[in-house]
Enzyme design. Sequence first.
Site, PDB file in Angstrom:
ATOM      1  N   LYS A 142     -25.029  20.848 -75.153  1.00  0.00           N
ATOM      2  CA  LYS A 142     -25.004  21.948 -75.852  1.00  0.00           C
ATOM      3  C   LYS A 142     -26.257  21.780 -77.100  1.00  0.00           C
ATOM      4  CE  LYS A 142     -22.685  25.611 -78.004  1.00  0.00           C
ATOM      5  NZ  LYS A 142     -21.377  26.067 -78.775  1.00  0.00           N
TER       6      LYS A 142
ATOM      7  N   TRP B 218     -18.176  22.164 -89.547  1.00  0.00           N
ATOM      8  CA  TRP B 218     -19.030  20.784 -89.824  1.00  0.00           C
ATOM      9  C   TRP B 218     -20.326  21.191 -90.272  1.00  0.00           C
ATOM     10  CZ3 TRP B 218     -22.127  17.612 -86.296  1.00  0.00           C
ATOM     11  CH2 TRP B 218     -22.710  18.369 -85.151  1.00  0.00           C
ATOM     12  N   ASP B 219     -20.834  22.504 -89.702  1.00  0.00           N
ATOM     13  CA  ASP B 219     -22.145  22.887 -90.106  1.00  0.00           C
ATOM     14  C   ASP B 219     -22.356  22.388 -91.553  1.00  0.00           C
ATOM     15  OD1 ASP B 219     -21.063  24.160 -88.047  1.00  0.00           O
ATOM     16  OD2 ASP B 219     -22.449  25.826 -88.120  1.00  0.00           O
TER      17      ASP B 219
ATOM     18  N   GLU C 232     -20.354  20.442 -77.407  1.00  0.00           N
ATOM     19  CA  GLU C 232     -19.403  21.247 -76.753  1.00  0.00           C
ATOM     20  C   GLU C 232     -19.413  21.340 -75.261  1.00  0.00           C
ATOM     21  OE1 GLU C 232     -19.089  24.401 -79.256  1.00  0.00           O
ATOM     22  OE2 GLU C 232     -18.275  23.318 -80.982  1.00  0.00           O
TER      23      GLU C 232
END
Length: 759
Positions: A591, A352-353, A479
């Site tokens: 995160k 998805w970056d 995450e």
Amino acid sequence: MENEWIISDNSLEEKDLLKNESLFNVSNGYLGVRGNFEEKYPGNYKTIRGTYINAFYEDAPIQYGEKAYAFPETMQKTVNVTDSQDIDIIINGQKFSAFQGTIKDFNRYVDIKKGCYIRELHWVSPLGEELKIKITRMASLKYLELFVINYEIEKVNFDEDIIIQSSINGDVANFTDENDPRVGTDHAKILSIKSITAEKGVMQIVSETANSKNIVAVTTRHQYDTENEITVEKTEKSVHTIFKIGTGSKIINFTKYNVYTDSRRHKNVENSGFEISERLSFISFESLLETQAEYLNKFWGLADIDIEGDEKLHQGLKYNLYQLLQAVGKDEKSNITAKGLSGEGYEGHYFWDTEIYILPFFTLCYPQLAKSLLRYRYNILDAARERALEMGHKKGAAYPWRTIIGKECSSYFPAGTAQYHINGDIAYSYVQYYLATGDFDFVKEFGAEVIFETARIWLEIGHFHKGLFKIDAVTGPDEYTAIVNNNYYTNVMAKYNLKWAVKFYNELKFKDEKIFKSLSDKIGITEEEVENFENAYKNMYLPYNEELEINAQDDTFLSKAVWDFENTPKENYPLLLNYHPLTIYRYQVLKQADTVLAHFLVEDEADVSTIKNSYDYYEKITTHDSSLSCAAYSIMASKVGYPNLAYKYFIETARLDLDDTHGNTKDGIHTANMGGTWMAIVYGFAGLRIKEDYISLSPKLPKAWNELSFGFSYKGNYIKVYMKNDKTEIVSEGNSLIILKLNKTLYEITGDKKIEILN
Ligand code: BGC
């Protein structure tokens, strides 16, 4: 010699060399070569000698201790392909090496205006011969198959022959590290050699992957301007051409043209290699340099961005954009990997970056390349449909969390397949592209289908409960929290996805009956289904905590204990390398940006005070262990009125790789963060938002800077923004009518126009 266009590092320390292999990669979106030394380092130095082709992959079996239904059985992984970097210079039996003899002068740098990487040495051999060597490399942005190396050698104090040995080597392996989940752990030897050609004018090695049967060839020719005696030697896995360059010539110019062809792009890999390399090796190195500089000139013209007041950050910002251009796949078969083509971290996968952190830059600064990235997702739509069925859904498309050719490659589903938000992210990027370009034809041809198919999944995994639409058992961007009900980010992105599916359905129905009918026939979308979309988004449940007045990250997040940050030593970060996932999942610890990111992407879903409260709450418990985090926090710190924090987080993003702040640049650069640097400026400090009918800006120049300027394309116009201490100027060029909201004032702009407001 450093400035914003030149990034240099002359260190010969082992750990710096390894990191610089990534930083000095030369890539063009098709192929990438790490910045290794042609003549190699001393034998005991660690190195990752690598050449990669975007989307060229091997199918590697995934070994599970305990396997469950619909776990992917294989994954695609990038391949370290045939090495064409080797060049040795030999004088009187002595090989040139920067690690022997004396170095009188040394410069190693990348020139991001010209698009090449250079190593210059004034070197004295242990026996006293003095040489000046300039080595220039580039991966041509125009001729994508070409990786070229040029040597300019000056014999300073001797006349004897020199020998240049140029090799290609098929004995290559992938890098593995069994203790770091962010790089490959298995399957090092992937390629086997099919054929080797060793002739005077040309060398070629053709190799094949064991399982996917993908074929790659490197075909190498040379150009030189001196009299030579040439021999060719062949071993089982390599070919060497040896040039003996006679006395008489003081200056030697030598160019190695390496052409990569592969079976995913070329019908006949061998022949295409011969043909393309023959054609390209007639182009002089000078002229290749010129073409490269022209390409970059155009790029910098569109992606123009400047900071006055901090050279280091300016340099970091420009370097990051340059790397994005180097990394971006330009052929619709490939995308942009988490590490570009600079290393093997994350095994050459797309995440998805791209949609959330990288596409914004291309959409606004290089729409043509944005289109190619979007087309890639369209091209893997069938694979996403198959994955949806495999996952037990009746219809729709479930985009894989990580992939190369469209199949799910994630073996750890809690932080992989469970990240359904990637569907929403992809849909979001299509809408953003449409809002920025106004290109409805693209929506008709590709976007609508992707948006309908992604929207369908929300109805598959969500359900109505007490009148509200809820989505259970998903993982959001953070995450460090997995498999939860009603992750705010996921729900809000699903809402956006469904809403636009309804909008596009209605628009198509009224605007283009023919396309509407053919699409409806193709995917069988019905009025009833679209009503269900509407019902779901209008009643989407978005968790909110009354007491804290924030959006809760999910249904249970706020009732967990907060991580004990005070007693966590610095060396225990990133937590993922030091704690079992379950330990981490039990706590409130992030995160990376999750709800805060959602508040940026779909800011109209929450009021300003909820956004601010949420920022205050989540910022304290975010580790930023993912490099994707700081950019989002910088943008949102600008929004909620924390300029110092915005600046602090921006600094983190701008030089993350140049200063190796995450300690893993050796595995490759961090492309999402690089896109994030640009976003922190344009969406953060300048406050740009692309709304449905207008764009808005709310500029806040960081105190440390005298000026910030950048440009972007919007609906066919080119808009340049100059933020200065005392005023902001906006210059628009182009013919379409645009509506711009600057702070609180609305402007209607047609034709070329300049607006100036005092701060
Ligand atoms: C992040 C993911 C990201 C991946 C690749 C992980 O560390 O948590 O959000 O997609 O890296 O960059």
